[in-house]
Design a protein around this motif. Structure first.
Motif, PDB file in Angstrom:
ATOM      1  N   GLN A   1       0.827  -1.204   0.000  1.00  0.00           N
ATOM      2  CA  GLN A   1       0.000   0.000   0.000  1.00  0.00           C
ATOM      3  C   GLN A   1       0.861   1.253   0.000  1.00  0.00           C
TER       4      GLN A   1
ATOM      5  N   THR B   1       1.350   4.353  -3.160  1.00  0.00           N
ATOM      6  CA  THR B   1       0.672   5.589  -2.788  1.00  0.00           C
ATOM      7  C   THR B   1       1.612   6.756  -3.037  1.00  0.00           C
TER       8      THR B   1
ATOM      9  N   ALA C   1      -4.740   8.212  -2.553  1.00  0.00           N
ATOM     10  CA  ALA C   1      -5.059   7.330  -1.426  1.00  0.00           C
ATOM     11  C   ALA C   1      -5.272   5.922  -1.950  1.00  0.00           C
ATOM     12  N   LEU C   2      -4.860   4.944  -1.162  1.00  0.00           N
ATOM     13  CA  LEU C   2      -4.992   3.545  -1.567  1.00  0.00           C
ATOM     14  C   LEU C   2      -5.271   2.689  -0.339  1.00  0.00           C
TER      15      LEU C   2
ATOM     16  N   ALA D   1      -8.859   3.042  -4.734  1.00  0.00           N
ATOM     17  CA  ALA D   1      -7.798   3.984  -5.074  1.00  0.00           C
ATOM     18  C   ALA D   1      -8.396   5.298  -5.559  1.00  0.00           C
TER      19      ALA D   1
END
Length: 310
Positions: free
Chosen positions: A103, A107, A148-149, A167
């Motif tokens: 993650q 990002t 954002a993820l 995402a």
């Protein structure tokens, strides 16, 4: 017919097919959409009619939010379930620490190579045309932003290991490629089995209507689903002109005022309060951009009169 319809595009239809169906249901003459969704994908697809088509390109710049499922261990020619399987590998164990690491890796500012199965053009020809002919051409990596993820371990309906992710990304981001890259980072490859657009710019799924629901509505209910053209200009500043300056602005003339500099403004008339078009302000000068015609403005202000005119 001037406005924006927020459609929840169904799986299996191209964006243009969905547009044509909505255009027919609304009996619209001029229509366009704000960027495509793959036939595999579903979700938010703003459709523009009449004067709103003049601002559809502006929305291509908007950030978008997607939900996707990447099936681990299976790579395909297209990066999604539509392609042929090219490799299979065992999927790794997905611990919380491993998911958090991936993650973080995906990002922020990233470099992404566009997929061959995309509408991006090379020497005047879409990449998917090369791909269908069995050719692969060199593509330059492009800068994208994943704002954002969120990643979570998942299983498909048949029990295959998968990663479900949400995402929020900048324009030009290919979610299929992001899914493939996440699979590579996990050491097994992946392809998308689900792709759903949750939001684009200020619009989200809660505002959308399906084609089925639209088809079941009476004509006045369908028209009531249309947002005004200025809905596409949510990120613009606002400038209001009196009648004399509004007329001159609509003729393409620059106007002077005490407005602060702005790269993008939506310009309205004072009386009646109608959208005139877009522009930008530099050193106190309002410079016209995309303008509505007087006829379009009258049709937006008095839609019922237009509907009953023989």
């Amino acid at each position: 017919m001037h406005g924006v319809l927020l459609l929840d595009k169904p799986r299996g239809l191209s964006s243009n097919d969905a547009l044509q169906k909505a255009k027919w249901l609304l009996r619209a003459e001029k229509a366009g959409h704000t960027g495509t969704l793959d036939p595999l994908a579903t979700g938010v697809l703003p459709l523009c009619f009449g004067a709103a088509t003049k601002f559809s390109q502006l929305h291509l710049e908007a950030d978008k939010t997607y939900e996707a499922v990447a099936v681990l261990g299976v790579k395909t020619t297209t990066g999604d379930a539509e392609g042929e399987v090219v490799s299979r590998q065992p999927a790794p164990e997905l611990t919380a620490d491993r998911l958090a690491q991936v993650q973080r890796q995906f990002t922020g500012a990233l470099s992404q190579v566009p997929p061959m199965h995309s509408a991006l053009k090379k020497d005047g020809k879409a990449l998917y045309e090369y791909a269908r002919a069995g050719e692969e051409v060199a593509r330059e990596a492009r800068a994208i932003m994943v704002h954002a993820l969120e990643l979570a371990a998942a299983r498909t309906g048949s029990g295959q290991a998968a990663v479900r992710f949400i995402a929020k990304v900048s324009k030009g981001t290919y979610i299929r490629t992001l899914g493939e890259d996440i699979g590579e980072a996990l050491g097994c490859g992946a392809h998308l089995s689900l792709l759903r657009r949750l939001a684009t710019g200020p619009f989200d799924l809660s505002q959308c209507v399906t084609l089925e629901a639209l088809q079941d509505m009476a004509e006045d209910e369908r028209l009531a689903r249309l947002l005004p053209p200025q809905a596409l200009l949510a990120g613009h500043g606002r400038v209001t002109l009196d009648a004399d300056n509004a007329g001159r602005f609509l003729s393409g003339l620059r106007r002077r005022g005490d407005w602060p500099d702005s790269e993008a403004v939506a310009v309205f008339g004072e009386q009646p309060p109608a959208l005139l078009g877009t522009g930008h302000v530099k050193a106190g000068e309002l410079i016209p951009g995309r303008l509505l015609s007087p006829i379009e403005i009258q049709q937006i202000l008095h839609p019922q009169e237009q509907a009953t005119t023989p």
